[in-house]
Scaffold this active site. Structure first.
Site, PDB file in Angstrom:
ATOM      1  N   ASP A 154      11.871  15.431   1.166  1.00 44.05           N
ATOM      2  CA  ASP A 154      11.080  14.895   0.058  1.00 44.05           C
ATOM      3  C   ASP A 154       9.847  14.198   0.623  1.00 44.05           C
ATOM      4  O   ASP A 154       9.959  13.442   1.608  1.00 44.05           O
ATOM      5  CB  ASP A 154      11.956  13.906  -0.730  1.00 44.05           C
ATOM      6  CG  ASP A 154      11.415  13.672  -2.124  1.00 44.05           C
ATOM      7  OD1 ASP A 154      10.258  13.213  -2.247  1.00 44.05           O
ATOM      8  OD2 ASP A 154      12.146  13.980  -3.086  1.00 44.05           O
ATOM      9  N   GLY A 186       3.979  18.667  -4.983  1.00 46.61           N
ATOM     10  CA  GLY A 186       3.487  17.707  -5.968  1.00 46.61           C
ATOM     11  C   GLY A 186       3.591  18.274  -7.359  1.00 46.61           C
ATOM     12  O   GLY A 186       4.176  19.342  -7.573  1.00 46.61           O
ATOM     13  N   LEU A 210       1.142  21.467  -0.354  1.00 42.70           N
ATOM     14  CA  LEU A 210       1.197  21.995  -1.723  1.00 42.70           C
ATOM     15  C   LEU A 210       2.115  21.166  -2.615  1.00 42.70           C
ATOM     16  O   LEU A 210       2.029  21.260  -3.847  1.00 42.70           O
ATOM     17  CB  LEU A 210       1.745  23.437  -1.717  1.00 42.70           C
ATOM     18  CG  LEU A 210       1.080  24.465  -0.813  1.00 42.70           C
ATOM     19  CD1 LEU A 210       1.897  25.760  -0.815  1.00 42.70           C
ATOM     20  CD2 LEU A 210      -0.341  24.751  -1.268  1.00 42.70           C
ATOM     21  N   LYS A 233      -6.094  14.584  -7.962  1.00 46.75           N
ATOM     22  CA  LYS A 233      -6.661  15.565  -7.032  1.00 46.75           C
ATOM     23  C   LYS A 233      -7.967  15.030  -6.429  1.00 46.75           C
ATOM     24  O   LYS A 233      -8.245  15.245  -5.244  1.00 46.75           O
ATOM     25  CB  LYS A 233      -6.879  16.896  -7.742  1.00 46.75           C
ATOM     26  CG  LYS A 233      -5.575  17.592  -8.125  1.00 46.75           C
ATOM     27  CD  LYS A 233      -4.734  17.893  -6.915  1.00 46.75           C
ATOM     28  CE  LYS A 233      -3.399  18.522  -7.234  1.00 46.75           C
ATOM     29  NZ  LYS A 233      -2.578  18.750  -6.041  1.00 46.75           N
ATOM     30  N   TYR A 271      -3.930  14.115 -13.809  1.00 44.52           N
ATOM     31  CA  TYR A 271      -3.671  15.089 -12.734  1.00 44.52           C
ATOM     32  C   TYR A 271      -4.955  15.343 -11.939  1.00 44.52           C
ATOM     33  O   TYR A 271      -4.955  15.301 -10.700  1.00 44.52           O
ATOM     34  CB  TYR A 271      -3.146  16.385 -13.358  1.00 44.52           C
ATOM     35  CG  TYR A 271      -3.141  17.578 -12.444  1.00 44.52           C
ATOM     36  CD1 TYR A 271      -2.272  17.651 -11.365  1.00 44.52           C
ATOM     37  CD2 TYR A 271      -4.010  18.650 -12.669  1.00 44.52           C
ATOM     38  CE1 TYR A 271      -2.265  18.750 -10.526  1.00 44.52           C
ATOM     39  CE2 TYR A 271      -4.007  19.752 -11.843  1.00 44.52           C
ATOM     40  CZ  TYR A 271      -3.139  19.810 -10.765  1.00 44.52           C
ATOM     41  OH  TYR A 271      -3.137  20.904  -9.937  1.00 44.52           O
ATOM     42  N   ASP A 310      10.462  21.682   1.421  1.00 46.15           N
ATOM     43  CA  ASP A 310      10.454  21.428  -0.029  1.00 46.15           C
ATOM     44  C   ASP A 310      11.715  20.628  -0.350  1.00 46.15           C
ATOM     45  O   ASP A 310      12.695  20.680   0.387  1.00 46.15           O
ATOM     46  CB  ASP A 310      10.468  22.753  -0.814  1.00 46.15           C
ATOM     47  CG  ASP A 310       9.936  22.608  -2.240  1.00 46.15           C
ATOM     48  OD1 ASP A 310       8.889  23.193  -2.551  1.00 46.15           O
ATOM     49  OD2 ASP A 310      10.582  21.876  -3.045  1.00 46.15           O
TER      50      ASP A 310
HETATM   51  N1  LIG Z   1      -0.746  27.146  -9.481  1.00 43.70           N
HETATM   52  C1  LIG Z   1      -2.040  26.887  -9.732  1.00 43.70           C
HETATM   53  O1  LIG Z   1      -2.726  27.637 -10.471  1.00 43.70           O
HETATM   54  C2  LIG Z   1      -2.705  25.693  -9.083  1.00 43.70           C
HETATM   55  C3  LIG Z   1      -4.040  25.438  -9.403  1.00 43.70           C
HETATM   56  C4  LIG Z   1      -4.660  24.363  -8.818  1.00 43.70           C
HETATM   57  C5  LIG Z   1      -3.980  23.570  -7.902  1.00 43.70           C
HETATM   58  N2  LIG Z   1      -2.684  23.833  -7.623  1.00 43.70           N
HETATM   59  C6  LIG Z   1      -1.968  22.936  -6.692  1.00 43.70           C
HETATM   60  O2  LIG Z   1      -1.253  23.702  -5.727  1.00 43.70           O
HETATM   61  C7  LIG Z   1      -0.043  23.046  -5.395  1.00 43.70           C
HETATM   62  C8  LIG Z   1       1.120  24.008  -5.583  1.00 43.70           C
HETATM   63  O3  LIG Z   1       1.109  24.480  -6.914  1.00 43.70           O
HETATM   64  P1  LIG Z   1       2.271  25.403  -7.478  1.00 43.70           P
HETATM   65  O4  LIG Z   1       1.707  26.102  -8.659  1.00 43.70           O
HETATM   66  O5  LIG Z   1       2.869  26.195  -6.386  1.00 43.70           O
HETATM   67  O6  LIG Z   1       3.282  24.289  -8.008  1.00 43.70           O
HETATM   68  P2  LIG Z   1       4.859  24.381  -8.155  1.00 43.70           P
HETATM   69  O7  LIG Z   1       5.262  23.304  -9.106  1.00 43.70           O
HETATM   70  O8  LIG Z   1       5.290  25.775  -8.411  1.00 43.70           O
HETATM   71  O9  LIG Z   1       5.357  23.966  -6.694  1.00 43.70           O
HETATM   72  C9  LIG Z   1       5.343  22.637  -6.238  1.00 43.70           C
HETATM   73  C10 LIG Z   1       6.477  22.486  -5.258  1.00 43.70           C
HETATM   74  O10 LIG Z   1       6.455  21.142  -4.780  1.00 43.70           O
HETATM   75  C11 LIG Z   1       7.778  20.717  -4.655  1.00 43.70           C
HETATM   76  N3  LIG Z   1       7.810  19.264  -4.748  1.00 43.70           N
HETATM   77  C12 LIG Z   1       7.435  18.495  -5.793  1.00 43.70           C
HETATM   78  N4  LIG Z   1       7.628  17.207  -5.513  1.00 43.70           N
HETATM   79  C13 LIG Z   1       8.140  17.159  -4.264  1.00 43.70           C
HETATM   80  C14 LIG Z   1       8.556  16.111  -3.437  1.00 43.70           C
HETATM   81  N5  LIG Z   1       8.522  14.826  -3.846  1.00 43.70           N
HETATM   82  N6  LIG Z   1       9.000  16.392  -2.199  1.00 43.70           N
HETATM   83  C15 LIG Z   1       9.093  17.689  -1.787  1.00 43.70           C
HETATM   84  N7  LIG Z   1       8.724  18.739  -2.543  1.00 43.70           N
HETATM   85  C16 LIG Z   1       8.251  18.476  -3.767  1.00 43.70           C
HETATM   86  C17 LIG Z   1       8.527  21.350  -5.819  1.00 43.70           C
HETATM   87  O11 LIG Z   1       9.929  21.428  -5.559  1.00 43.70           O
HETATM   88  C18 LIG Z   1       7.865  22.722  -5.898  1.00 43.70           C
HETATM   89  O12 LIG Z   1       8.575  23.686  -5.150  1.00 43.70           O
HETATM   90  C19 LIG Z   1       0.046  21.814  -6.283  1.00 43.70           C
HETATM   91  O13 LIG Z   1      -0.380  20.700  -5.528  1.00 43.70           O
HETATM   92  C20 LIG Z   1      -0.930  22.106  -7.401  1.00 43.70           C
HETATM   93  O14 LIG Z   1      -1.484  20.912  -7.944  1.00 43.70           O
HETATM   94  C21 LIG Z   1      -2.016  24.881  -8.198  1.00 43.70           C
END
Ligand SMILES: NC(=O)c1ccc[n+]([C@@H]2O[C@H](COP(=O)([O-])OP(=O)(O)OC[C@H]3O[C@@H](n4cnc5c(N)ncnc54)[C@H](O)[C@@H]3O)[C@@H](O)[C@H]2O)c1
Length: 258
Positions: free
Chosen positions: A42, A64, A62, A131, A127, A31
């Site tokens: 990154d 993003g 994950l 996806k 968004y 991360d």
């Molecule tokens: N939480 C939900 O209900 C949900 C639902 C559908 C899809 N998703 C997908 O699941 C994934 C994770 O979701 P989440 O809720 O844990 O999100 P979150 O925002 O809590 O975590 C995302 C992580 O990605 C890291 N990140 C972002 N950009 C980055 C980069 N350029 N390089 C390295 N790290 C980077 C951030 O630091 C963060 O820790 C996402 O892709 C999201 O679209 C989540």
């Protein structure tokens, strides 16, 4: 079998940190925010990704933006970053990618019983468009390069449901780990789109594709239903994307809020 998990510091990543190793996987956490014993890097950096992928057998992607934002932000994280991840996987010989897609790839689909997990994209936001792009990119890498790719159309990931509207779409942390484990383990995976939801009484979608990969959810949002306040009528109730389909999630509205 070493698994690289990107976005490990996020909500889902944090839940996986305490669960995925219990399934027997050796996990490398990645991360741009720091994670205990993880790699800080990154997804915009091919060098970071090349180093992180070395010797890995699978990637759970994950990292993003997890919600609607301005296009430039979406593009950087969820389009360019995603391409970097698939390319780095290909270069490193990583053969399996589990990709966190979203129900918002199909947000404008009517929420009907039996809705298949691979129903055609009808994104409700930019968004959601990103996806749908990710799912298509995964299809490309599966067909052209033989990567095994699972796209998880995740619903609402939370410790427990907090609103009646999320009772059909809830994905519990434990089921999330079960789903990722099934996708990492299945010999039957070539390319698949799977609903990322728990065994919710109120979810009538067709969950066969997850079942085919060995996903057996054990949690049901109904357990919490009695404690939740009743929902008011909402015109977006009949659509998979719920509130994301409302006018407030239009491009101008989101831009003016950001
Ligand atoms: N939480 C939900 O209900 C949900 C639902 C559908 C899809 N998703 C997908 O699941 C994934 C994770 O979701 P989440 O809720 O844990 O999100 P979150 O925002 O809590 O975590 C995302 C992580 O990605 C890291 N990140 C972002 N950009 C980055 C980069 N350029 N390089 C390295 N790290 C980077 C951030 O630091 C963060 O820790 C996402 O892709 C999201 O679209 C989540």
């Amino acid at each position: 079998m070493t698994v690289l998990v990107t976005g490990a510091a996020g909500r889902i990543g944090t839940a996986l940190q305490s669960r995925l190793p219990g399934f027997g996987w050796e996990v490398r956490w990645f991360d741009r925010a720091s994670v205990p014993d993880g790699i800080v890097g990154d997804i915009s950096s091919s060098d970071d990704l090349d180093a992180a992928m070395r010797g890995a057998t699978a990637v759970v992607h994950l990292a993003g933006l997890p919600t609607e934002a301005r296009w430039e932000q979406i593009r950087e994280a969820n389009i360019d970053g995603l391409v970097n991840v698939f390319e780095a996987a290909r270069r490193a010989g990583v053969r399996r990618v589990v990709y966190a897609s979203s129900i918002h790839a199909v947000g404008f689909q009517p929420d009907t019983a039996g809705l298949p997990a691979d129903s055609p994209p009808r994104p409700d936001t930019l968004y959601g468009v990103s996806k749908a792009f990710g799912e298509t990119l995964g299809r490309y890498y599966a067909d052209r390069y033989g990567l095994r790719v699972a796209c998880l159309r995740i619903g609402t990931f939370e410790d427990r449901p907090r609103h009646v509207r999320t009772l059909p779409t809830w994905l519990s942390p434990d089921d999330c780990a079960r789903l990722v484990d099934a996708c990492l383990r299945s010999d039957d995976l070539s390319y698949s789109i799977v609903w990322g939801v728990s065994a919710n009484t109120r979810c009538a979608w067709n969950v066969d594709s997850g079942y085919a990969l060995g996903y057996r959810p054990m949690d049901d949002a109904e357990t919490y239903a009695g404690a939740l306040p009743a929902a008011e009528d909402d015109p977006t109730d009949g659509l998979v994307g719920g509130g994301f389909t409302s006018p407030g999630f239009g491009i101008d509205e989101v831009t003016s809020r950001s």
